[in-house]
Motif scaffolding. Structure first.
Motif, PDB file in Angstrom:
ATOM      1  N   ASN A   3       0.800  -1.211   0.000  1.00 41.55           N
ATOM      2  CA  ASN A   3       0.000   0.000   0.000  1.00 41.55           C
ATOM      3  C   ASN A   3       0.835   1.263   0.000  1.00 41.55           C
ATOM      4  N   ARG A   4       1.984   1.169   0.695  1.00 41.64           N
ATOM      5  CA  ARG A   4       2.817   2.357   0.782  1.00 41.64           C
ATOM      6  C   ARG A   4       3.331   2.801  -0.578  1.00 41.64           C
ATOM      7  N   ARG A   5       3.453   1.837  -1.500  1.00 43.59           N
ATOM      8  CA  ARG A   5       4.008   2.199  -2.805  1.00 43.59           C
ATOM      9  C   ARG A   5       2.945   2.144  -3.883  1.00 43.59           C
ATOM     10  N   ASN A   6       1.700   2.236  -3.435  1.00 42.22           N
ATOM     11  CA  ASN A   6       0.614   2.127  -4.377  1.00 42.22           C
ATOM     12  C   ASN A   6       0.333   3.459  -5.039  1.00 42.22           C
ATOM     13  N   PHE A   7       0.907   3.690  -6.210  1.00 46.82           N
ATOM     14  CA  PHE A   7       0.682   4.947  -6.908  1.00 46.82           C
ATOM     15  C   PHE A   7      -0.464   4.762  -7.898  1.00 46.82           C
ATOM     16  N   PRO A   8      -1.291   5.793  -8.091  1.00 49.39           N
ATOM     17  CA  PRO A   8      -2.357   5.663  -9.072  1.00 49.39           C
ATOM     18  C   PRO A   8      -1.770   5.465 -10.477  1.00 49.39           C
ATOM     19  N   ARG A   9      -2.460   4.676 -11.330  1.00 50.63           N
ATOM     20  CA  ARG A   9      -1.987   4.454 -12.697  1.00 50.63           C
ATOM     21  C   ARG A   9      -2.128   5.739 -13.508  1.00 50.63           C
ATOM     22  N   GLN A  10      -1.148   5.986 -14.381  1.00 45.85           N
ATOM     23  CA  GLN A  10      -1.192   7.231 -15.134  1.00 45.85           C
ATOM     24  C   GLN A  10      -1.808   6.984 -16.511  1.00 45.85           C
ATOM     25  N   SER A  11      -2.637   7.921 -16.981  1.00 49.66           N
ATOM     26  CA  SER A  11      -3.208   7.782 -18.327  1.00 49.66           C
ATOM     27  C   SER A  11      -2.230   8.399 -19.329  1.00 49.66           C
ATOM     28  N   PRO A  12      -2.337   7.998 -20.636  1.00 51.62           N
ATOM     29  CA  PRO A  12      -1.455   8.608 -21.637  1.00 51.62           C
ATOM     30  C   PRO A  12      -1.581  10.136 -21.657  1.00 51.62           C
ATOM     31  N   ALA A  13      -2.801  10.648 -21.450  1.00 43.45           N
ATOM     32  CA  ALA A  13      -2.974  12.110 -21.497  1.00 43.45           C
ATOM     33  C   ALA A  13      -2.207  12.757 -20.352  1.00 43.45           C
ATOM     34  N   SER A  14      -2.276  12.132 -19.183  1.00 43.30           N
ATOM     35  CA  SER A  14      -1.572  12.763 -18.064  1.00 43.30           C
ATOM     36  C   SER A  14      -0.057  12.574 -18.199  1.00 43.30           C
ATOM     37  N   LEU A  15       0.359  11.461 -18.848  1.00 43.01           N
ATOM     38  CA  LEU A  15       1.795  11.286 -19.092  1.00 43.01           C
ATOM     39  C   LEU A  15       2.296  12.333 -20.093  1.00 43.01           C
ATOM     40  N   SER A  16       1.450  12.632 -21.079  1.00 41.14           N
ATOM     41  CA  SER A  16       1.811  13.672 -22.045  1.00 41.14           C
ATOM     42  C   SER A  16       2.036  14.999 -21.310  1.00 41.14           C
ATOM     43  N   GLU A  17       1.147  15.288 -20.355  1.00 42.72           N
ATOM     44  CA  GLU A  17       1.327  16.521 -19.567  1.00 42.72           C
ATOM     45  C   GLU A  17       2.610  16.460 -18.751  1.00 42.72           C
ATOM     46  N   SER A  18       2.927  15.270 -18.225  1.00 44.37           N
ATOM     47  CA  SER A  18       4.165  15.143 -17.432  1.00 44.37           C
ATOM     48  C   SER A  18       5.384  15.487 -18.278  1.00 44.37           C
ATOM     49  N   PHE A  19       5.383  15.003 -19.539  1.00 48.42           N
ATOM     50  CA  PHE A  19       6.532  15.285 -20.401  1.00 48.42           C
ATOM     51  C   PHE A  19       6.603  16.786 -20.739  1.00 48.42           C
ATOM     52  N   THR A  20       5.441  17.385 -20.960  1.00 43.74           N
ATOM     53  CA  THR A  20       5.451  18.824 -21.268  1.00 43.74           C
ATOM     54  C   THR A  20       5.977  19.611 -20.066  1.00 43.74           C
ATOM     55  N   ARG A  21       5.488  19.229 -18.868  1.00 45.85           N
ATOM     56  CA  ARG A  21       5.945  19.909 -17.643  1.00 45.85           C
ATOM     57  C   ARG A  21       7.444  19.689 -17.444  1.00 45.85           C
ATOM     58  N   PHE A  22       7.859  18.455 -17.690  1.00 46.50           N
ATOM     59  CA  PHE A  22       9.275  18.123 -17.542  1.00 46.50           C
ATOM     60  C   PHE A  22      10.113  19.008 -18.483  1.00 46.50           C
ATOM     61  N   ALA A  23       9.638  19.147 -19.731  1.00 46.03           N
ATOM     62  CA  ALA A  23      10.366  19.977 -20.708  1.00 46.03           C
ATOM     63  C   ALA A  23      10.479  21.409 -20.197  1.00 46.03           C
ATOM     64  N   GLU A  24       9.334  21.947 -19.766  1.00 43.66           N
ATOM     65  CA  GLU A  24       9.330  23.378 -19.450  1.00 43.66           C
ATOM     66  C   GLU A  24       9.985  23.690 -18.116  1.00 43.66           C
ATOM     67  N   LEU A  25       9.773  22.827 -17.142  1.00 43.44           N
ATOM     68  CA  LEU A  25      10.275  23.158 -15.799  1.00 43.44           C
ATOM     69  C   LEU A  25      11.662  22.599 -15.514  1.00 43.44           C
ATOM     70  N   GLU A  26      11.978  21.449 -16.086  1.00 47.76           N
ATOM     71  CA  GLU A  26      13.251  20.825 -15.708  1.00 47.76           C
ATOM     72  C   GLU A  26      14.317  20.932 -16.798  1.00 47.76           C
ATOM     73  N   CYS A  27      13.874  20.903 -18.066  1.00 46.50           N
ATOM     74  CA  CYS A  27      14.887  20.831 -19.128  1.00 46.50           C
ATOM     75  C   CYS A  27      15.276  22.190 -19.689  1.00 46.50           C
ATOM     76  N   GLN A  28      14.321  23.120 -19.699  1.00 46.33           N
ATOM     77  CA  GLN A  28      14.600  24.403 -20.342  1.00 46.33           C
ATOM     78  C   GLN A  28      15.810  25.066 -19.681  1.00 46.33           C
ATOM     79  N   GLY A  29      16.771  25.432 -20.514  1.00 44.04           N
ATOM     80  CA  GLY A  29      17.977  26.063 -19.959  1.00 44.04           C
ATOM     81  C   GLY A  29      18.994  25.054 -19.440  1.00 44.04           C
ATOM     82  N   MET A  30      18.595  23.803 -19.282  1.00 52.24           N
ATOM     83  CA  MET A  30      19.520  22.782 -18.768  1.00 52.24           C
ATOM     84  C   MET A  30      19.934  21.809 -19.873  1.00 52.24           C
TER      85      MET A  30
END
Ligand SMILES: C[S@@+](CC[C@H](N)C(=O)[O-])C[C@H]1O[C@@H](n2cnc3c(N)ncnc32)[C@H](O)[C@@H]1O
Length: 360
Positions: A3-30
């Motif tokens: 239970n402690r490691r029970n993460f909700p399953r991610q949908s493709p749409a939300s994964l797409s958002e994760s990649f966009t967020r990752f690009a803008e917040l973590e990768c830009q400038g790096m």
């Protein structure tokens, strides 16, 4: 435990958002490479279908890029490797914008190796061991040492990965302004800078540790070349300096192997804390780990610490991200005679390139 490691399953749409967020917040400038690839993946259903195979609870963009880089390390002649000069042997390290679009070669590479990628995504974890983070640990450790909690500090690292950051007293540090500390002859020489007006008090010789032990769900086995290759695959392609530090630290660790026990920190910590002799002080540290704990596990972690802190002096150095992609912070929580104190010591770059010290 599950239970402690029970993460909700991610949908493709939300994964797409994760990649966009990752690009803008973590990768830009790096990393222009990961920035452009992340935006490409966010709009590519085939690649999203692949990336969604990553173990749940893991930061999927990081895991996906590491898996691709790991496979590419075995194929330095593939056209995609031209965008990873440390693999292809090309001379120009990236930094600024790329002259060409890496997305087509990346797509072909991934879709032709779906089976191998899926295997890595399902079995590997994001276990980056960022050695430069020791530049953040050192001032926090010196601060805790100065608190005088009643004994030499015994370091217990939660989520230690390969345990390389537990060897902080074997490395040399240069923060500029003539602020040099530690072992100047070590193969690991860490550079960083201080920002702002405050400077931490750090003795020239790093304070003694009574001992050190780490705990990790999956300790990186330093004698296994495949494991150390995975550690290297987690380093972003532009960060050649980080790769150099990692390789040097692996050399130090081969002579002074850090002890990392396998298991869930929530299960093992009580025993590890209780095993610290009474004349020593447990100094727990977690660095970029609690984001891999589900919320209820974080609550359990802190209640476990509080429970122990009622009965003995101890300290926790917390180094976690503050806002996604922006900066990280160092906090200390310590217990003296049952009384709890918590304060922010510093803001910093998550990889240790700068530290803004905040306290006297
Ligand atoms: C991103 S790595 C950070 C490694 C290292 N602390 C650093 O800053 O370089 C996170 C590590 O936490 C470990 N981890 C995650 N959840 C854990 C848990 N419940 N118990 C022990 N280790 C855990 C992972 O296996 C991984 O090695």
């Amino acid at each position: 435990m599950a239970n402690r490691r029970n993460f909700p399953r991610q949908s493709p749409a939300s994964l797409s958002e994760s990649f966009t967020r990752f690009a803008e917040l973590e990768c830009q400038g790096m990393s222009d490479l990961y920035y452009r690839l992340s935006l490409g993946i966010a709009a590519d259903n085939d690649l999203l279908e692949l990336a969604i195979q990553a173990k749940s609870g893991q930061p999927r963009p990081n895991l996906f890029f590491a898996a691709v880089q790991r496979l590419l390390m075995d194929e330095p002649d593939h056209p995609l490797a031209a965008f990873y000069p440390h693999i292809s042997g090309g001379s120009a390290p990236h930094g600024g914008p790329l002259p060409e679009d890496p997305a087509p070669a990346f797509r072909v590479f991934c879709l032709e190796r779906q089976q191998a990628l899926t295997g890595l995504l399902a079995n590997r974890m994001v276990q980056t061991n960022v050695v430069r983070r020791c530049a953040r640990i050192l001032p926090a450790f010196a601060y805790v040492n100065r608190l005088g909690l009643g004994g030499t500090l015994f370091l217990i690292e939660i989520g230690a990965s390969a345990g390389l950051n537990m060897l902080l007293d074997r490395y040399g540090y240069d923060y500029g302004e003539g602020r040099v500390y530690g072992n100047r002859l070590s193969p690991v020489q860490i550079s960083s800078t201080f920002r702002g007006s405050q400077r931490p008090v750090i003795p020239g010789a790093i304070p003694d540790l009574a001992d050190r032990i780490g705990v990790d769900l999956n300790p990186v086995e330093l004698n296994d070349p495949e494991e150390t290759q995975w550690l290297k695959a987690l380093v972003w392609p532009e960060r050649r300096d980080e790769l150099g530090l990692l390789e040097a630290a692996l050399k130090v660790a081969s002579e002074h192997p850090p002890r990392v026990v396998k298991g869930d920190a929530l299960d093992l910590l009580p025993g590890l804390i209780d095993a610290v002799p009474g004349d020593q002080v447990p100094c727990l540290i977690h660095s970029h780990v609690l984001n891999q704990f589900p919320r209820e596990a974080r609550v359990m972690f802190w209640s476990l610490v509080e429970n122990r802190g009622v009965n003995r002096n101890l300290a926790v150095i917390s180094m976690e991200g503050v806002r996604e992609g922006e900066h990280a912070a160092e906090e200390v929580t310590y217990f003296r005679d049952g009384a709890r104190t918590n304060l922010r010591l510093a803001n910093s770059d998550s990889h240790g390139y700068w530290v803004e010290w905040l306290v006297e």
